[in-house]
Design an enzyme around this catalytic site. Structure first.
Site, PDB file in Angstrom:
ATOM      1  N   ASP A   1     -30.940  -5.595 -19.338  1.00 18.80           N
ATOM      2  CA  ASP A   1     -31.115  -6.145 -17.992  1.00 18.80           C
ATOM      3  C   ASP A   1     -31.826  -7.483 -18.092  1.00 18.80           C
ATOM      4  O   ASP A   1     -32.625  -7.700 -19.006  1.00 18.80           O
ATOM      5  CB  ASP A   1     -31.942  -5.186 -17.123  1.00 18.80           C
TER       6      ASP A   1
ATOM      7  N   ASP B   1     -24.481  -4.215 -13.040  1.00 15.23           N
ATOM      8  CA  ASP B   1     -25.109  -3.590 -11.876  1.00 15.23           C
ATOM      9  C   ASP B   1     -24.698  -4.315 -10.598  1.00 15.23           C
ATOM     10  O   ASP B   1     -24.448  -3.689  -9.565  1.00 15.23           O
ATOM     11  CB  ASP B   1     -26.639  -3.612 -12.004  1.00 15.23           C
TER      12      ASP B   1
END
Length: 193
Positions: A138, A172
């Protein structure tokens, strides 16, 4: 499958592959050019690149150790298969399904595959975990509001408050955009289903 359905299938496949490639390029660039925990301001304190790795659940949550990680990765693989199966059923229908439904599902599919790739292979590629136990990379961080609450405020006074604290990745974003798009613009189709 008629000619129009074949053309739509090809376009959706190209879109899916392109989104997965973009996701993986971003992740590999972050993984190879930033150190874990490194933060690079992009737009002041409002948008930062913050390299973290998580066990694979939303917002960095863990789930039941190694067994939980295995089950989570396995569940994601099953979910990808179910989305593909459902899309193929919708594509073969006599009744026309709005193209936007396929676009939204393709965004969700691409995001899911992007994160499955991390879980399946990143542990092996970077030599820290076996197959299915890799961590998701991330990097996007948007702490839009980061303040210390006034001390006179009951219960939370004096505590730090950050609005939009999660760190996320391109995959995401694909999942969220696809889901919101389907909810907002194609709710009628799904309510009839």
């Amino acid at each position: 499958m008629n000619k129009a359905q074949k053309k739509l299938s090809l376009i959706l496949a190209i879109l899916c592959v392109a989104l997965i490639i973009i996701d993986q390029i971003i992740k590999v660039l972050v993984k190879t050019n930033m150190s874990l925990g490194q933060c690079i301001p992009v737009i002041g304190d409002w948008f930062k690149l913050l390299f973290i790795e998580n066990e694979g659940m939303a917002f960095g949550m863990a789930f039941g150790g190694k067994v939980g990680k295995f089950l989570l990765t396995f569940f994601r693989i099953i979910l990808v298969g179910l989305i593909l199966w459902w899309m193929s059923i919708l594509m073969k229908r006599e009744q026309k399904v709005p193209t936007g439904v396929f676009v939204g599902l393709t965004l969700i599919l691409a995001g899911a595959i992007g994160n499955v790739i991390d879980c399946l292979f990143y542990g092996i590629i970077w030599d820290y975990a076996p197959l299915m136990f890799g961590k998701v990379v991330d990097m996007f961080y948007f702490p839009l509001i980061d303040i210390v609450l006034p001390s006179w405020l009951p219960i939370w006074g004096g505590q730090r408050f950050t609005f939009f604290d999660p760190v996320f990745n391109f995959a995401d974003s694909c999942v969220c955009v696809g889901a919101f798009y389907l909810i907002i613009f194609h709710f009628k189709f799904f309510s009839q289903e």
